[in-house]
Design a protein around this motif. Structure first.
Motif, PDB file in Angstrom:
ATOM      1  N   LEU A  18     -12.364   4.890 -11.077  1.00 12.14           N
ATOM      2  CA  LEU A  18     -11.859   3.579 -10.659  1.00 12.14           C
ATOM      3  C   LEU A  18     -12.942   2.780  -9.941  1.00 12.14           C
ATOM      4  O   LEU A  18     -13.077   1.563 -10.154  1.00 12.14           O
ATOM      5  CB  LEU A  18     -10.666   3.771  -9.715  1.00 12.14           C
ATOM      6  N   VAL A  26       0.456   6.854  -6.684  1.00 12.39           N
ATOM      7  CA  VAL A  26      -0.098   8.006  -7.416  1.00 12.39           C
ATOM      8  C   VAL A  26       0.752   9.224  -7.112  1.00 12.39           C
ATOM      9  O   VAL A  26       0.915   9.609  -5.958  1.00 12.39           O
ATOM     10  CB  VAL A  26      -1.567   8.267  -7.014  1.00 12.39           C
ATOM     11  N   ALA A  59     -15.491   1.429 -12.384  1.00 10.51           N
ATOM     12  CA  ALA A  59     -14.892   0.355 -13.191  1.00 10.51           C
ATOM     13  C   ALA A  59     -14.782  -0.929 -12.367  1.00 10.51           C
ATOM     14  O   ALA A  59     -15.013  -2.037 -12.874  1.00 10.51           O
ATOM     15  CB  ALA A  59     -13.513   0.788 -13.697  1.00 10.51           C
ATOM     16  N   VAL A  85      -5.485   0.093 -14.636  1.00 17.96           N
ATOM     17  CA  VAL A  85      -5.060   0.091 -13.228  1.00 17.96           C
ATOM     18  C   VAL A  85      -5.613  -1.149 -12.515  1.00 17.96           C
ATOM     19  O   VAL A  85      -4.898  -1.838 -11.778  1.00 17.96           O
ATOM     20  CB  VAL A  85      -5.533   1.378 -12.522  1.00 17.96           C
ATOM     21  N   LEU A  86      -6.880  -1.444 -12.770  1.00 17.53           N
ATOM     22  CA  LEU A  86      -7.480  -2.616 -12.118  1.00 17.53           C
ATOM     23  C   LEU A  86      -6.788  -3.899 -12.571  1.00 17.53           C
ATOM     24  O   LEU A  86      -6.552  -4.806 -11.758  1.00 17.53           O
ATOM     25  CB  LEU A  86      -8.981  -2.671 -12.421  1.00 17.53           C
ATOM     26  N   ASP A  87      -6.467  -3.994 -13.851  1.00 15.29           N
ATOM     27  CA  ASP A  87      -5.746  -5.182 -14.340  1.00 15.29           C
ATOM     28  C   ASP A  87      -4.441  -5.360 -13.560  1.00 15.29           C
ATOM     29  O   ASP A  87      -4.089  -6.473 -13.164  1.00 15.29           O
ATOM     30  CB  ASP A  87      -5.431  -5.049 -15.834  1.00 15.29           C
ATOM     31  N   ALA A  99      -4.320   5.140  -3.524  1.00 16.33           N
ATOM     32  CA  ALA A  99      -4.406   6.301  -2.620  1.00 16.33           C
ATOM     33  C   ALA A  99      -4.156   7.582  -3.393  1.00 16.33           C
ATOM     34  O   ALA A  99      -3.085   7.756  -3.992  1.00 16.33           O
ATOM     35  CB  ALA A  99      -3.393   6.157  -1.489  1.00 16.33           C
ATOM     36  N   VAL A 138       0.868  -1.181   0.000  1.00 16.93           N
ATOM     37  CA  VAL A 138       0.000   0.000   0.000  1.00 16.93           C
ATOM     38  C   VAL A 138       0.900   1.225   0.000  1.00 16.93           C
ATOM     39  O   VAL A 138       1.810   1.319   0.826  1.00 16.93           O
ATOM     40  CB  VAL A 138      -0.912   0.031   1.247  1.00 16.93           C
ATOM     41  N   LEU A 170      -3.651  -4.145 -10.563  1.00 16.97           N
ATOM     42  CA  LEU A 170      -3.899  -4.465  -9.149  1.00 16.97           C
ATOM     43  C   LEU A 170      -4.321  -5.925  -8.980  1.00 16.97           C
ATOM     44  O   LEU A 170      -3.851  -6.611  -8.068  1.00 16.97           O
ATOM     45  CB  LEU A 170      -4.994  -3.547  -8.591  1.00 16.97           C
ATOM     46  N   LEU A 171      -5.191  -6.374  -9.853  1.00 18.85           N
ATOM     47  CA  LEU A 171      -5.705  -7.738  -9.710  1.00 18.85           C
ATOM     48  C   LEU A 171      -4.649  -8.779 -10.063  1.00 18.85           C
ATOM     49  O   LEU A 171      -4.764  -9.947  -9.679  1.00 18.85           O
ATOM     50  CB  LEU A 171      -6.965  -7.916 -10.560  1.00 18.85           C
ATOM     51  N   LEU A 188      -2.660   9.205 -15.774  1.00 16.52           N
ATOM     52  CA  LEU A 188      -4.095   9.260 -15.539  1.00 16.52           C
ATOM     53  C   LEU A 188      -4.710  10.276 -16.485  1.00 16.52           C
ATOM     54  O   LEU A 188      -4.089  11.255 -16.854  1.00 16.52           O
ATOM     55  CB  LEU A 188      -4.361   9.661 -14.091  1.00 16.52           C
ATOM     56  N   TRP A 205      -7.970   4.112 -18.720  1.00 13.84           N
ATOM     57  CA  TRP A 205      -6.969   3.971 -17.659  1.00 13.84           C
ATOM     58  C   TRP A 205      -7.483   3.239 -16.413  1.00 13.84           C
ATOM     59  O   TRP A 205      -6.718   2.462 -15.810  1.00 13.84           O
ATOM     60  CB  TRP A 205      -6.334   5.318 -17.306  1.00 13.84           C
ATOM     61  N   PRO A 206      -8.761   3.432 -16.011  1.00 10.97           N
ATOM     62  CA  PRO A 206      -9.182   2.695 -14.808  1.00 10.97           C
ATOM     63  C   PRO A 206      -9.075   1.174 -14.970  1.00 10.97           C
ATOM     64  O   PRO A 206      -8.657   0.480 -14.039  1.00 10.97           O
ATOM     65  CB  PRO A 206     -10.633   3.141 -14.610  1.00 10.97           C
ATOM     66  N   ASP A 207      -9.426   0.677 -16.140  1.00 12.11           N
ATOM     67  CA  ASP A 207      -9.339  -0.776 -16.324  1.00 12.11           C
ATOM     68  C   ASP A 207      -7.894  -1.252 -16.360  1.00 12.11           C
ATOM     69  O   ASP A 207      -7.584  -2.348 -15.902  1.00 12.11           O
ATOM     70  CB  ASP A 207     -10.087  -1.192 -17.603  1.00 12.11           C
ATOM     71  N   GLY A 251      -1.805  -8.513  -8.845  1.00 11.41           N
ATOM     72  CA  GLY A 251      -0.952  -8.540  -7.660  1.00 11.41           C
ATOM     73  C   GLY A 251      -0.025  -7.361  -7.517  1.00 11.41           C
ATOM     74  O   GLY A 251       0.795  -7.326  -6.589  1.00 11.41           O
ATOM     75  N   ARG A 285      -7.045  -4.477  -2.638  1.00  6.11           N
ATOM     76  CA  ARG A 285      -6.107  -3.718  -3.448  1.00  6.11           C
ATOM     77  C   ARG A 285      -6.423  -2.245  -3.244  1.00  6.11           C
ATOM     78  O   ARG A 285      -7.600  -1.876  -3.160  1.00  6.11           O
ATOM     79  CB  ARG A 285      -6.215  -4.101  -4.928  1.00  6.11           C
ATOM     80  N   VAL A 286      -5.375  -1.434  -3.182  1.00  3.52           N
ATOM     81  CA  VAL A 286      -5.566  -0.059  -2.712  1.00  3.52           C
ATOM     82  C   VAL A 286      -4.945   0.945  -3.685  1.00  3.52           C
ATOM     83  O   VAL A 286      -3.837   0.734  -4.183  1.00  3.52           O
ATOM     84  CB  VAL A 286      -4.917   0.117  -1.319  1.00  3.52           C
ATOM     85  N   VAL A 342       0.312   0.221  -6.667  1.00  6.36           N
ATOM     86  CA  VAL A 342       0.364   1.470  -7.429  1.00  6.36           C
ATOM     87  C   VAL A 342       0.735   2.625  -6.505  1.00  6.36           C
ATOM     88  O   VAL A 342       0.409   2.638  -5.322  1.00  6.36           O
ATOM     89  CB  VAL A 342      -0.984   1.783  -8.127  1.00  6.36           C
ATOM     90  N   ARG A 369     -16.787  -4.838 -12.606  1.00  6.21           N
ATOM     91  CA  ARG A 369     -16.133  -6.155 -12.543  1.00  6.21           C
ATOM     92  C   ARG A 369     -16.619  -6.978 -11.354  1.00  6.21           C
ATOM     93  O   ARG A 369     -16.086  -8.054 -11.088  1.00  6.21           O
ATOM     94  CB  ARG A 369     -14.622  -5.979 -12.440  1.00  6.21           C
TER      95      ARG A 369
END
Lengths: 150, 105
Positions: free
Chosen positions: B24, A149, B27, A137-139, B103, A82, A141-142, A127, A133-135, A144, B100-101, A147, B31
């Motif tokens: 985010l 910012v 999105a 980022v999610l890809d 910030a 984190v 994160l998921l 960004l 971009w959100p997807d 493993g 998952r975070v 991120v 999912r």
């Protein structure tokens, strides 16, 4: 139910505003409340702190959570799960600069549109650059990754 | 298996970070992920400045919690916004190791 994986939190304090620095340190103390290992990197560790911030820094140190200078940034970025980068609002210049060692982990740097990439060669996503971009980022994160910012 | 996205928001309305956090969040909801947003510091002001965005998060099934200390300092009525008043313990909970975070701070 199994215990959650350990949290390694990095609070990188880029902000110059004393009140924001104090809030970042309060947040760092907060992150410890459920057992996270927290490390704080101060862009300027010698800058005087407001009383609240000094107390938070002392509390972190008392419980073994390091508060250090920028030389430790890359190692902290590489291991954190984190990451909170506390900064003054863009376009304020960044002084914390991650180097190549920060790439040891699966780390994606997210840059606000008004902020240049932290350093050439690292994994960067701007960004607002495209609607997808959100997807992305999610890809990440998921899969493993973590991120940061900027 | 990760099933939850945690978002931390500590920046004010001028940064545009609330809109990014919302993008985010929505999105992630598409999912099927649970989403929890924790706001503190200037992030509480960002929520107060964008009640429609807060409502859209709530309507999409996101949890929205804000630091009561920050809200008190800023004179913001969280209940009126539909936002749960929380504490730093909620901040720690949002960053649980199973989540998952991202910030925006």
């Amino acid at each position: 139910m199994s215990a959650p994986p350990p949290v390694r939190a990095l609070v990188a304090v880029e902000a110059a505003a004393p009140a924001t620095v104090a809030e970042a340190l309060r947040a760092a103390v907060g992150l410890t409340l459920r057992g996270a290992a927290v490390e704080v990197i101060l862009a300027d560790p010698d800058r005087p702190l407001l009383p609240d911030a000094a107390r938070a820094r002392a509390t972190l140190a008392l419980f073994g959570h390091p508060v250090r200078g920028p030389a430790h940034l890359d190692a902290a970025l590489a291991s954190a799960t984190v990451i909170e980068v506390w900064r003054d609002p863009p376009p304020a210049a960044l002084t914390l600069r991650p180097g190549p060692a920060a790439e040891a982990g699966a780390l994606l740097h997210l840059c606000r549109s008004t902020v240049a990439a932290p350093v050439a060669g690292v994994q960067v996503l701007h960004l607002d650059a495209d609607d997808g971009w959100p997807d992305r980022v999610l890809d990440h994160l998921l899969a493993g990754g973590a991120v940061a910012v900027w | 298996m990760v099933s939850r996205l945690g978002l931390v928001l500590a920046t004010g309305p001028a940064t545009g970070d609330l809109a990014r956090a919302c993008a985010l969040a929505h999105a992630a909801r598409r999912r099927g992920l649970a989403v929890e947003l924790f706001a503190m510091h200037d992030g509480v002001r960002a929520l107060a400045a964008a009640p429609a965005a807060v409502l859209a998060l709530l309507d999409d099934g996101c949890e929205v919690i804000a630091c009561a200390t920050s809200a008190d300092r800023a004179g913001i009525d969280l209940a009126r916004l539909g936002v749960t008043a929380g504490s730093q313990d909620d901040h720690a909970a949002v960053t649980d190791g199973r989540h998952r975070v991202v910030a925006f701070t």
